[in-house]
Design a protein around this motif. Sequence first.
Motif, PDB file in Angstrom:
ATOM      1  N   PHE A   1     -16.881   6.851  -3.196  1.00 13.01           N
ATOM      2  CA  PHE A   1     -16.169   6.584  -1.943  1.00 13.01           C
ATOM      3  C   PHE A   1     -14.735   6.179  -2.259  1.00 13.01           C
ATOM      4  O   PHE A   1     -14.499   5.403  -3.179  1.00 13.01           O
ATOM      5  CB  PHE A   1     -16.861   5.465  -1.160  1.00 13.01           C
ATOM      6  N   GLY A   2     -13.802   6.713  -1.503  1.00 13.91           N
ATOM      7  CA  GLY A   2     -12.410   6.373  -1.747  1.00 13.91           C
ATOM      8  C   GLY A   2     -11.487   6.982  -0.721  1.00 13.91           C
ATOM      9  O   GLY A   2     -11.918   7.668   0.214  1.00 13.91           O
ATOM     10  N   TYR A   3     -10.206   6.718  -0.909  1.00 16.42           N
ATOM     11  CA  TYR A   3      -9.172   7.146   0.026  1.00 16.42           C
ATOM     12  C   TYR A   3      -7.988   7.684  -0.757  1.00 16.42           C
ATOM     13  O   TYR A   3      -7.604   7.105  -1.776  1.00 16.42           O
ATOM     14  CB  TYR A   3      -8.698   5.958   0.877  1.00 16.42           C
ATOM     15  N   ARG A   4      -7.424   8.784  -0.281  1.00 15.03           N
ATOM     16  CA  ARG A   4      -6.162   9.295  -0.807  1.00 15.03           C
ATOM     17  C   ARG A   4      -5.167   9.216   0.338  1.00 15.03           C
ATOM     18  O   ARG A   4      -5.290   9.940   1.316  1.00 15.03           O
ATOM     19  CB  ARG A   4      -6.307  10.739  -1.297  1.00 15.03           C
ATOM     20  N   LEU A   5      -4.211   8.314   0.223  1.00 17.04           N
ATOM     21  CA  LEU A   5      -3.163   8.186   1.227  1.00 17.04           C
ATOM     22  C   LEU A   5      -2.013   9.071   0.798  1.00 17.04           C
ATOM     23  O   LEU A   5      -1.474   8.920  -0.290  1.00 17.04           O
ATOM     24  CB  LEU A   5      -2.732   6.723   1.349  1.00 17.04           C
ATOM     25  N   LEU A   6      -1.654  10.001   1.647  1.00 12.90           N
ATOM     26  CA  LEU A   6      -0.673  11.028   1.320  1.00 12.90           C
ATOM     27  C   LEU A   6       0.594  10.823   2.140  1.00 12.90           C
ATOM     28  O   LEU A   6       0.571  10.168   3.183  1.00 12.90           O
ATOM     29  CB  LEU A   6      -1.274  12.409   1.598  1.00 12.90           C
ATOM     30  N   PRO A   7       1.703  11.410   1.703  1.00 12.99           N
ATOM     31  CA  PRO A   7       2.946  11.305   2.470  1.00 12.99           C
ATOM     32  C   PRO A   7       2.773  11.869   3.882  1.00 12.99           C
ATOM     33  O   PRO A   7       1.910  12.709   4.127  1.00 12.99           O
ATOM     34  CB  PRO A   7       3.935  12.156   1.669  1.00 12.99           C
ATOM     35  N   GLY A   8       3.597  11.387   4.784  1.00 11.14           N
ATOM     36  CA  GLY A   8       3.584  11.900   6.147  1.00 11.14           C
ATOM     37  C   GLY A   8       2.427  11.409   6.983  1.00 11.14           C
ATOM     38  O   GLY A   8       2.091  12.009   8.000  1.00 11.14           O
ATOM     39  N   GLY A   9       1.765  10.328   6.547  1.00 10.17           N
ATOM     40  CA  GLY A   9       0.668   9.767   7.334  1.00 10.17           C
ATOM     41  C   GLY A   9      -0.630  10.547   7.254  1.00 10.17           C
ATOM     42  O   GLY A   9      -1.528  10.348   8.062  1.00 10.17           O
ATOM     43  N   LYS A  10      -0.774  11.407   6.270  1.00 12.76           N
ATOM     44  CA  LYS A  10      -2.027  12.148   6.093  1.00 12.76           C
ATOM     45  C   LYS A  10      -2.882  11.423   5.059  1.00 12.76           C
ATOM     46  O   LYS A  10      -2.374  10.728   4.203  1.00 12.76           O
ATOM     47  CB  LYS A  10      -1.735  13.573   5.656  1.00 12.76           C
ATOM     48  N   MET A  11      -4.188  11.600   5.172  1.00 10.90           N
ATOM     49  CA  MET A  11      -5.095  10.966   4.228  1.00 10.90           C
ATOM     50  C   MET A  11      -6.314  11.836   3.992  1.00 10.90           C
ATOM     51  O   MET A  11      -6.603  12.742   4.774  1.00 10.90           O
ATOM     52  CB  MET A  11      -5.544   9.593   4.730  1.00 10.90           C
TER      53      MET A  11
ATOM     54  N   LEU B   1       0.820  -1.201   0.000  1.00 13.94           N
ATOM     55  CA  LEU B   1       0.000   0.000   0.000  1.00 13.94           C
ATOM     56  C   LEU B   1       0.856   1.255   0.000  1.00 13.94           C
ATOM     57  O   LEU B   1       1.025   1.914   1.000  1.00 13.94           O
ATOM     58  CB  LEU B   1      -0.917   0.007   1.227  1.00 13.94           C
ATOM     59  N   PRO B   2       1.443   1.611  -1.147  1.00 18.55           N
ATOM     60  CA  PRO B   2       2.206   2.858  -1.196  1.00 18.55           C
ATOM     61  C   PRO B   2       1.269   4.058  -1.165  1.00 18.55           C
ATOM     62  O   PRO B   2       0.053   3.908  -1.232  1.00 18.55           O
ATOM     63  CB  PRO B   2       2.944   2.763  -2.530  1.00 18.55           C
ATOM     64  N   VAL B   3       1.839   5.234  -1.077  1.00 14.00           N
ATOM     65  CA  VAL B   3       1.066   6.472  -1.086  1.00 14.00           C
ATOM     66  C   VAL B   3       0.345   6.572  -2.429  1.00 14.00           C
ATOM     67  O   VAL B   3       0.977   6.507  -3.482  1.00 14.00           O
ATOM     68  CB  VAL B   3       2.004   7.677  -0.867  1.00 14.00           C
ATOM     69  N   GLU B   4      -1.002   6.685  -2.378  1.00 11.09           N
ATOM     70  CA  GLU B   4      -1.784   6.632  -3.606  1.00 11.09           C
ATOM     71  C   GLU B   4      -3.250   6.901  -3.337  1.00 11.09           C
ATOM     72  O   GLU B   4      -3.652   7.089  -2.194  1.00 11.09           O
ATOM     73  CB  GLU B   4      -1.647   5.255  -4.243  1.00 11.09           C
ATOM     74  N   SER B   5      -4.065   6.859  -4.392  1.00 13.06           N
ATOM     75  CA  SER B   5      -5.521   6.977  -4.303  1.00 13.06           C
ATOM     76  C   SER B   5      -6.138   5.617  -4.612  1.00 13.06           C
ATOM     77  O   SER B   5      -5.680   4.910  -5.499  1.00 13.06           O
ATOM     78  CB  SER B   5      -6.047   8.007  -5.300  1.00 13.06           C
ATOM     79  N   ARG B   6      -7.194   5.287  -3.878  1.00 13.52           N
ATOM     80  CA  ARG B   6      -7.875   3.993  -4.074  1.00 13.52           C
ATOM     81  C   ARG B   6      -9.378   4.167  -3.944  1.00 13.52           C
ATOM     82  O   ARG B   6      -9.849   4.966  -3.146  1.00 13.52           O
ATOM     83  CB  ARG B   6      -7.402   2.984  -3.031  1.00 13.52           C
ATOM     84  N   VAL B   7     -10.116   3.380  -4.718  1.00 11.85           N
ATOM     85  CA  VAL B   7     -11.576   3.333  -4.613  1.00 11.85           C
ATOM     86  C   VAL B   7     -11.996   1.891  -4.400  1.00 11.85           C
ATOM     87  O   VAL B   7     -11.303   0.955  -4.792  1.00 11.85           O
ATOM     88  CB  VAL B   7     -12.282   3.911  -5.870  1.00 11.85           C
ATOM     89  N   GLN B   8     -13.158   1.737  -3.763  1.00 13.66           N
ATOM     90  CA  GLN B   8     -13.654   0.390  -3.487  1.00 13.66           C
ATOM     91  C   GLN B   8     -14.055  -0.276  -4.794  1.00 13.66           C
ATOM     92  O   GLN B   8     -14.795   0.289  -5.589  1.00 13.66           O
ATOM     93  CB  GLN B   8     -14.838   0.457  -2.533  1.00 13.66           C
ATOM     94  N   ALA B   9     -13.534  -1.497  -5.011  1.00 14.56           N
ATOM     95  CA  ALA B   9     -13.803  -2.213  -6.258  1.00 14.56           C
ATOM     96  C   ALA B   9     -14.945  -3.217  -6.092  1.00 14.56           C
ATOM     97  O   ALA B   9     -15.889  -3.217  -6.865  1.00 14.56           O
ATOM     98  CB  ALA B   9     -12.538  -2.908  -6.753  1.00 14.56           C
ATOM     99  N   GLU B  10     -14.845  -4.088  -5.083  1.00 10.06           N
ATOM    100  CA  GLU B  10     -15.904  -5.076  -4.873  1.00 10.06           C
ATOM    101  C   GLU B  10     -15.875  -5.588  -3.446  1.00 10.06           C
ATOM    102  O   GLU B  10     -14.863  -5.522  -2.769  1.00 10.06           O
ATOM    103  CB  GLU B  10     -15.753  -6.246  -5.853  1.00 10.06           C
ATOM    104  N   ARG B  11     -17.007  -6.098  -2.989  1.00  9.60           N
ATOM    105  CA  ARG B  11     -17.096  -6.705  -1.661  1.00  9.60           C
ATOM    106  C   ARG B  11     -16.649  -8.157  -1.760  1.00  9.60           C
ATOM    107  O   ARG B  11     -16.963  -8.842  -2.724  1.00  9.60           O
ATOM    108  CB  ARG B  11     -18.519  -6.649  -1.134  1.00  9.60           C
ATOM    109  N   VAL B  12     -15.898  -8.608  -0.739  1.00  7.07           N
ATOM    110  CA  VAL B  12     -15.466  -9.995  -0.637  1.00  7.07           C
ATOM    111  C   VAL B  12     -15.700 -10.439   0.800  1.00  7.07           C
ATOM    112  O   VAL B  12     -16.038  -9.619   1.663  1.00  7.07           O
ATOM    113  CB  VAL B  12     -13.962 -10.159  -1.024  1.00  7.07           C
ATOM    114  N   ASP B  13     -15.550 -11.744   1.078  1.00  4.57           N
ATOM    115  CA  ASP B  13     -15.750 -12.238   2.438  1.00  4.57           C
ATOM    116  C   ASP B  13     -14.927 -11.430   3.421  1.00  4.57           C
ATOM    117  O   ASP B  13     -13.726 -11.259   3.242  1.00  4.57           O
ATOM    118  CB  ASP B  13     -15.348 -13.718   2.539  1.00  4.57           C
ATOM    119  N   GLN B  14     -15.576 -10.916   4.457  1.00  2.00           N
ATOM    120  CA  GLN B  14     -14.957 -10.174   5.555  1.00  2.00           C
ATOM    121  C   GLN B  14     -14.231  -8.912   5.117  1.00  2.00           C
ATOM    122  O   GLN B  14     -13.300  -8.475   5.774  1.00  2.00           O
ATOM    123  CB  GLN B  14     -14.022 -11.075   6.356  1.00  2.00           C
TER     124      GLN B  14
END
Length: 133
Positions: A55-65, A27-40
């Motif tokens: 819905f999504g996440y942007r993981l930024l340097p320095g522990g910011k998101m 999981l490097p610093v990047e942007s991600r969106v939910q693709a599909e539901r799986v078990d758990q």
Amino acid sequence: MKPNLMWTLLLGAFFSCTQQEDLSGPLPVESRVQAERVDQGFTLQQVSSVPANTFGYRLLPGGKMVNRTFSGWCATPPIVTQDYEGTWRLDGDILTWESPFWGGIETQEWRISPSAQNTIRVEVIRRDFTYSQ
């Protein structure tokens, strides 16, 4: 001094003095969106940017998101999202993040693993909400 040795020493000195973000692991610093539901859990697909009202996440340097999620308590269409600034940290394969949301603070702990190219599998270990008064 030989030219190749001189360049090696200069480049080595330069790169040893620069501070670089650790981008190793699934999981490097990047942007991600939910693709599909799986078990758990679910899978997250890497994207260049999180589209509006998705819905999504942007993981930024320095522990910011940036956590893009519901802008309010109503979850019926049309869905409107908002960006909330939070923090994240990675410890081995465990990603812990904390972010405000419309009603308080959300904290999640995920076990992450590579799934396919540009996709990771997320198992939700813990999900807590602290509501504002």
